[in-house]
Design a protein around this motif. Structure first.
Motif, short mmCIF file in Angstrom:
data_model
loop_
_atom_site.label_atom_id
_atom_site.label_comp_id
_atom_site.label_asym_id
_atom_site.label_seq_id
_atom_site.Cartn_x
_atom_site.Cartn_y
_atom_site.Cartn_z
N GLU A 105 2.93 -74.79 -48.42
CA GLU A 105 2.58 -75.05 -49.70
C GLU A 105 1.03 -76.18 -49.88
N SER A 143 4.12 -75.65 -55.08
CA SER A 143 5.56 -75.06 -54.85
C SER A 143 5.28 -73.52 -55.07
N HIS A 157 14.89 -78.16 -46.84
CA HIS A 157 14.58 -78.96 -48.00
C HIS A 157 15.52 -78.38 -49.40
N HIS A 195 12.07 -69.86 -53.21
CA HIS A 195 12.28 -70.59 -51.82
C HIS A 195 13.35 -69.94 -51.45
N ASP A 220 7.69 -76.19 -45.67
CA ASP A 220 9.03 -76.61 -45.98
C ASP A 220 9.97 -76.30 -44.79
N ILE A 241 7.55 -71.03 -45.34
CA ILE A 241 6.56 -71.31 -46.61
C ILE A 241 5.95 -72.64 -46.22
ZN ZN Z 1 8.54 -75.80 -51.37
#
Ligand code: ZN
Ligand code: NFK
Ligand code: ZN
Length: 208
Positions: A170, A146, A57, A158, A53, A168
């Motif tokens: 995922e 997530s 985002h 987040h 991410d 991050i």
């Molecule tokens: Zn995410």
């Protein structure tokens, strides 16, 4: 050195976030048509399969993929056993030694059927942002789609991670990975405006 591929396979029909763009690959210009080569085209969400991410985002003013520091996506990582947890919070980490590590992966093994998108996933508690930053962590990876619950709209984890300088990763695939220490390589594509990017994520093990 042994390489373990921790990337999810990108293929037509694979599960995606509810309502998001399906993954589609096709040879759009065949060898017969072009006279020399098969040429493919791809359409997909930036959050399908194993991906990173960018802050954009979840924050309109956040960094785009091209602005991310590649240094974070290559280097030593500690894989932590987080199996059986509904949520991961400071109580699950305070007894662990993370000394010397900037990167951690949480192995929950909770996404059992990779042919279907999970309905419920273990999420990270927002308190982990400051807690992990204090320990020197700059990148966290999870084996689910997530770091927040699937139905979350405020994306607290987040935001908390980002506000504390933690990046991050995922939907890594950790089924075949023993908890322990590895080298991680998971580089985003050079997407100039991207809010996320697929990565080919691998672990290299220091043992033979
Ligand atoms: Zn995410
Ligand atoms: N947070 C998830 C994705 C996500 O939130 C999402 C992905 C596609 C379409 C909608 C999404 N969130 C909607 O509330 C992720 O980072 O991959
Ligand atoms: Zn994402």
């Amino acid at each position: 050195m042994k390489i373990i591929d921790i990337s999810r396979r990108l293929e037509n029909g694979m599960p995606v976030w509810p309502g998001d763009t399906p993954f589609h690959y096709e040879v759009s210009w065949t060898k017969a048509e072009s006279g020399s080569a098969n040429v493919g085209s791809l359409s997909m969400s930036t959050h399908t399969g194993t991906h990173v991410d960018a802050p954009f985002h979840f924050d309109d003013n956040g960094k785009r993929i091209i602005e991310l520091d590649l240094d974070l996506y290559i280097g030593p990582v500690r894989v932590l056993d987080m199996t059986g947890k509904e949520a991961i919070g400071t109580k699950d980490l305070e007894h662990l030694d993370l000394e010397g590590f900037k990167r951690v992966l949480f192995r929950t093994l909770s996404w059992q059927n990779s042919a279907e998108f999970p309905e419920k996933i273990p999420h990270l508690e927002a308190a982990l942002g400051p807690f992990l930053a204090e320990k020197g962590i700059r990148l966290i990876g999870v084996d689910v789609p997530s770091v927040d619950p699937i139905d979350s709209k405020d994306l607290d984890a987040h935001h908390s991670l980002n506000n504390n300088g933690i990046h991050i990763l995922e939907s890594v695939q950790l089924d075949e990975v023993e908890p322990g220490d590895y080298e991680l390589i998971a580089l985003p594509l050079p997407l100039a405006e991207g809010d996320g990017s697929p990565v080919r994520a691998i672990l290299r093990s220091y043992q033979k």
